[in-house]
Design a protein around this motif. Structure first.
Motif, PDB file in Angstrom:
ATOM      1  N   PRO A  46     102.732  31.516   3.538  1.00  0.00           N
ATOM      2  CA  PRO A  46     101.441  32.016   4.034  1.00  0.00           C
ATOM      3  C   PRO A  46     101.347  33.544   3.982  1.00  0.00           C
ATOM      4  O   PRO A  46     100.269  34.092   3.742  1.00  0.00           O
ATOM      5  N   LEU A  47     102.487  34.207   4.189  1.00  0.00           N
ATOM      6  CA  LEU A  47     102.470  35.668   4.135  1.00  0.00           C
ATOM      7  C   LEU A  47     102.240  36.168   2.717  1.00  0.00           C
ATOM      8  O   LEU A  47     101.505  37.140   2.504  1.00  0.00           O
ATOM      9  N   THR A  48     102.869  35.518   1.722  1.00  0.00           N
ATOM     10  CA  THR A  48     102.635  35.963   0.351  1.00  0.00           C
ATOM     11  C   THR A  48     101.218  35.632  -0.103  1.00  0.00           C
ATOM     12  O   THR A  48     100.641  36.355  -0.924  1.00  0.00           O
ATOM     13  N   ILE A  49     100.646  34.547   0.424  1.00  0.00           N
ATOM     14  CA  ILE A  49      99.242  34.253   0.138  1.00  0.00           C
ATOM     15  C   ILE A  49      98.352  35.334   0.741  1.00  0.00           C
ATOM     16  O   ILE A  49      97.402  35.822   0.097  1.00  0.00           O
ATOM     17  N   ALA A  50      98.661  35.734   1.974  1.00  0.00           N
ATOM     18  CA  ALA A  50      97.905  36.814   2.613  1.00  0.00           C
ATOM     19  C   ALA A  50      98.061  38.117   1.833  1.00  0.00           C
ATOM     20  O   ALA A  50      97.100  38.889   1.692  1.00  0.00           O
ATOM     21  N   LEU A  51      99.277  38.366   1.308  1.00  0.00           N
ATOM     22  CA  LEU A  51      99.501  39.568   0.507  1.00  0.00           C
ATOM     23  C   LEU A  51      98.631  39.551  -0.743  1.00  0.00           C
ATOM     24  O   LEU A  51      98.032  40.570  -1.107  1.00  0.00           O
ATOM     25  N   THR A  52      98.533  38.397  -1.388  1.00  0.00           N
ATOM     26  CA  THR A  52      97.685  38.274  -2.571  1.00  0.00           C
ATOM     27  C   THR A  52      96.220  38.505  -2.223  1.00  0.00           C
ATOM     28  O   THR A  52      95.475  39.130  -2.996  1.00  0.00           O
ATOM     29  N   VAL A  53      95.807  38.020  -1.072  1.00  0.00           N
ATOM     30  CA  VAL A  53      94.423  38.246  -0.632  1.00  0.00           C
ATOM     31  C   VAL A  53      94.153  39.741  -0.467  1.00  0.00           C
ATOM     32  O   VAL A  53      93.102  40.247  -0.891  1.00  0.00           O
TER      33      VAL A  53
END
Length: 383
Positions: A53-60
């Motif tokens: 979820p953190l890497t998804i947030a980073l991509t966002v």
């Protein structure tokens, strides 16, 4: 140097989204393997589940920066675009540190599931403590990089910021050191295992996958320097954004790959079957045949495979007896056998003890098969 960090906004979106999808799929397959196939999820799986979820947030945050001007010159942006781009950039920094922390912890916790040596486990715990301490420091240094915090994206306020060049390079240096330590930590233990050289090298490659993260961290240094020195932040930040996202996602992927054997074996059941191993057969005294006794050396790598998949309590023991002298091979040590053989026999005994995940109506199983081979003149004719 002014243009060394530039890339198009489309490149940022394409690379970060692609690597995030791969990391997400790898994590889903890992969790499916641990939860539904081997039914042995652990703390390392919880860490990787937090990293995704953190890497998804980073991509966002990367995509939002592109939406508000990343890849274009800062002077061409509107006032609102400048503020919004800086806010998302600020968020991306501390999210990056958190995601990287959980990815590294997942790898180290996975080591603890596999290796029982006390010295090795102590080194793992020490390195985990260093990573957690370092990550807490980087998180707070990123969140409170400016005083007040809003001064980071609104320079019309009265405030000040830390020396970003010094802080970012100090954090990057410690990050690279911990990456190197994580990659090389299991290699001495693997080197000492009493298994064939090819299998030993194969395990070293599997556990050395974290070295790819270290390579990406080093490649990221140049783009960090550009961002810390430039006045045109939106123009020169794209490469730093790409390398940062790639580093986190590669760490997640490398953590997941060694755990996917159970999933691959379920999809391709014949891939790891003994029939495809190419071992020779030996004739039994009753006219049958038995697999090459040298295959006893393969059980050590099988034990590690089960541990990587989640069955950390798997134990394999094999020994060969010739003229009363027993020899045994184990994953970690040589053990003498206690069962004598006849003077004219060579006995190959394989004892495999497996602790399965079982329900209340099931119990662990133990099986021992002994095959008496044809008599030989002397004890020097080892099988």
């Amino acid at each position: 140097m002014a243009t060394a960090g530039h890339a198009s906004g489309n490149a940022v979106v394409g690379v970060t989204v692609s690597f995030t999808i791969i990391a997400f799929v790898a994590t889903i397959l890992r969790l499916y393997t641990r939860v539904h196939i081997v039914r042995k999820a652990g703390k390392d799986d919880l860490c990787i589940a937090a990293a995704v979820p953190l890497t998804i947030a980073l991509t966002v945050t990367m995509c939002q920066q592109v939406n508000y001007g990343m890849g274009r010159h800062y002077s061409s942006l509107t006032s609102n675009e400048k503020i919004q781009s800086s806010i998302w950039f600020w968020a991306s920094v501390w999210i990056y540190y958190l995601a990287l922390c959980f990815a590294k912890l997942s790898i180290l916790l996975q080591y603890l599931r596999v290796f029982p040596q006390n010295n090795f486990r102590t080194a793992c715990y020490v390195l985990m403590a260093v990573i957690v301490t370092y990550s807490c420091g980087t998180f707070f240094s990123a969140v409170f990089a400016c005083t007040p915090v809003a001064y980071f994206w609104n320079r019309s306020l009265d405030g000040s910021c830390v020396n970003q060049t010094a802080v970012w390079f100090a954090n990057a240096s410690i990050n690279i050191v911990t990456d190197i330590c994580t990659a090389i930590l299991p290699l001495p233990v693997l080197r000492s295992l009493p298994i064939p050289t090819k299998q030993k090298y194969a395990l070293m490659v599997v556990f050395g996958l974290g070295g790819f993260t270290c390579i990406v961290s080093i490649l990221r240094l140049q783009s960090i320097y550009v961002v810390s020195q430039t006045k045109d932040i939106t123009w020169n930040n794209p490469l730093a954004a790409i390398w940062s996202s790639t580093e986190v996602n590669v760490g997640i992927i490398c953590s997941c790959l060694p755990t996917l054997k159970g999933c691959v074996q379920q999809i391709f059941p014949t891939l790891f079957s003994a029939e495809h191993s190419g071992h020779r057969s030996y004739r039994r005294t009753d006219g049958g045949s038995v697999a090459n006794p040298n295959r006893m050396r393969d059980v050590s790598i099988a034990a590690y495979g089960h541990s990587l998949s989640g069955r950390e309590k798997t134990q394999h023991q094999c020994y060969v007896q010739a003229n009363g002298n027993g020899y045994a091979t184990n994953v970690t040590q040589l053990l003498p056998s206690a069962q004598p053989a006849n003077d004219t026999d060579i006995r190959v005994c394989t004892s495999v003890q497996q602790e399965f995940d079982f329900r209340e109506d099931e119990a662990p199983s133990e099986r021992e098969d002994c095959i008496r081979l044809a008599p030989v003149p002397t004890a020097h004719h080892m099988v």
